[in-house]
Write a protein that holds these residues in place. Structure first.
Motif, mmCIF file in Angstrom:
data_model
loop_
_atom_site.group_PDB
_atom_site.id
_atom_site.type_symbol
_atom_site.label_atom_id
_atom_site.label_comp_id
_atom_site.label_asym_id
_atom_site.label_seq_id
_atom_site.Cartn_x
_atom_site.Cartn_y
_atom_site.Cartn_z
ATOM 1 N N PRO A 63 0.879 -0.995 0.054
ATOM 2 C CA PRO A 63 -0.139 -0.005 0.115
ATOM 3 C C PRO A 63 0.895 1.136 -0.015
ATOM 4 O O PRO A 63 2.022 1.084 0.752
ATOM 5 C CB PRO A 63 -0.812 -0.249 1.351
ATOM 6 N N GLU A 104 -3.368 2.706 -0.984
ATOM 7 C CA GLU A 104 -3.898 2.133 -2.093
ATOM 8 C C GLU A 104 -2.734 1.367 -3.043
ATOM 9 O O GLU A 104 -1.414 1.580 -2.684
ATOM 10 C CB GLU A 104 -4.248 3.044 -3.087
ATOM 11 N N HIS A 110 -1.482 0.319 -6.983
ATOM 12 C CA HIS A 110 -2.014 0.685 -8.212
ATOM 13 C C HIS A 110 -1.175 -0.083 -9.341
ATOM 14 O O HIS A 110 0.101 -0.342 -9.056
ATOM 15 C CB HIS A 110 -1.715 2.093 -8.829
ATOM 16 N N SER A 116 -6.420 -1.418 -9.686
ATOM 17 C CA SER A 116 -6.005 -0.582 -8.419
ATOM 18 C C SER A 116 -6.815 -1.269 -7.249
ATOM 19 O O SER A 116 -7.999 -1.927 -7.594
ATOM 20 C CB SER A 116 -6.496 1.015 -8.228
ATOM 21 N N TRP A 117 -6.656 -1.156 -6.097
ATOM 22 C CA TRP A 117 -7.021 -1.559 -4.902
ATOM 23 C C TRP A 117 -6.882 -0.489 -3.975
ATOM 24 O O TRP A 117 -6.077 -0.125 -3.206
ATOM 25 C CB TRP A 117 -6.384 -2.796 -4.657
ATOM 26 N N THR A 118 -8.143 0.297 -3.734
ATOM 27 C CA THR A 118 -8.120 1.682 -3.007
ATOM 28 C C THR A 118 -8.895 1.429 -1.663
ATOM 29 O O THR A 118 -8.438 2.308 -0.931
ATOM 30 C CB THR A 118 -9.062 2.573 -3.876
ATOM 31 N N ASN A 119 -9.406 0.401 -1.420
ATOM 32 C CA ASN A 119 -10.249 0.136 -0.250
ATOM 33 C C ASN A 119 -9.308 -0.813 0.749
ATOM 34 O O ASN A 119 -10.235 -1.720 1.186
ATOM 35 C CB ASN A 119 -11.629 -0.016 -0.185
ATOM 36 N N ARG A 129 -2.813 -1.925 5.730
ATOM 37 C CA ARG A 129 -2.004 -0.782 5.270
ATOM 38 C C ARG A 129 -0.849 -0.330 6.287
ATOM 39 O O ARG A 129 0.120 -0.241 6.164
ATOM 40 C CB ARG A 129 -3.215 0.422 5.306
#
Length: 233
Positions: A115, A120, A122, A163-166, A172
């Motif tokens: 992360p 996030e 990307h 992407s993985w944003t949550n 994290r």
């Protein structure tokens, strides 16, 4: 005879003085010289003119040619000196430029991600032809546990982003290594594709020839050539 020689030497020295030629180099200065300089050339030229055959003097064209040749050599030496100075300045400039990448992420081929500062992940993958379906999966790089997956749907030929944003807080904060897997159907069923990941730049260094690109230390991927970087976040 000695009087004539003394008179000639005095006259020659007077010419040198008028031309601003230094003929009084110390033994140390002469020992340190490894090539002829401007003063040496002008001394030789003056001696040549003084001792030439009065019935067959040097042609004007020959004289001009010698002067032009010396001017060319002097010009080349000055250019070399300036290039060396420019090389040193470019060395400093390129490491300063590379250092601006610190804290950013660069796109590198690979399947390991972490992360970023925004929590996030990307990346991109490249398709040789259009795909009717595509999917990205994120798993724990150490245990293989599946953490998240998304259907990306149909994709055209070329680069496609993901992407993985949550990302959950525990992932994290733990800064865990996450493995990314891409699969796409280009007509032969779901096939694995190699992703490229945005990874954090940890440091930059510059060494070697000035024409060499600075080197970047990228998290999880080691040292890479800054010249090979195509995308930055």
């Amino acid at each position: 005879m000695s009087t004539v020689n003394s008179t000639g030497a005095a006259a020659q020295q007077a010419i040198f003085d008028k031309l601003g030629i230094n003929t009084q180099k110390s033994a140390t200065e002469r020992a340190s010289d490894d090539k002829l300089g401007q003063d040496d050339f002008l001394q030789l030229m003056t001696a040549q003119l003084q001792n030439q055959d009065p019935f067959a003097p040097m042609e004007n064209g020959d004289f001009i040619a010698q002067m032009a040749q010396f001017s060319t050599v002097s010009g080349i030496e000055e250019i070399n000196t300036n290039l060396k100075a420019l090389s040193g300045e470019m060395q400093q400039t390129r490491i300063a430029t590379a250092s601006t990448l610190l804290g950013h992420s660069v796109l590198v081929p690979g399947a390991i991600a972490r992360p970023d500062d925004n929590g996030e992940i990307h990346g991109v993958f490249e398709l040789p032809q259009a795909a009717s379906a595509s999917r990205v999966s994120f798993s724990d790089a150490s245990t293989g546990e599946l953490l998240h997956s998304e259907d990306l749907g149909p994709q055209g030929t070329g680069l496609a982003g993901f992407s993985w944003t949550n990302i959950p807080t525990e992932l994290r904060e733990g800064n865990r290594k996450i493995k990314v897997d891409i699969a796409a159907n280009t007509g032969k069923g779901m096939e694995t594709m190699g992703p490229s990941i945005y990874a954090r730049v940890l440091s930059a260094s510059s060494y070697g020839d000035v024409s060499d690109s600075p080197m970047l230390d990228v998290e999880d991927y080691g040292t890479i050539d800054a010249g090979s970087v195509s995308r930055i976040r």
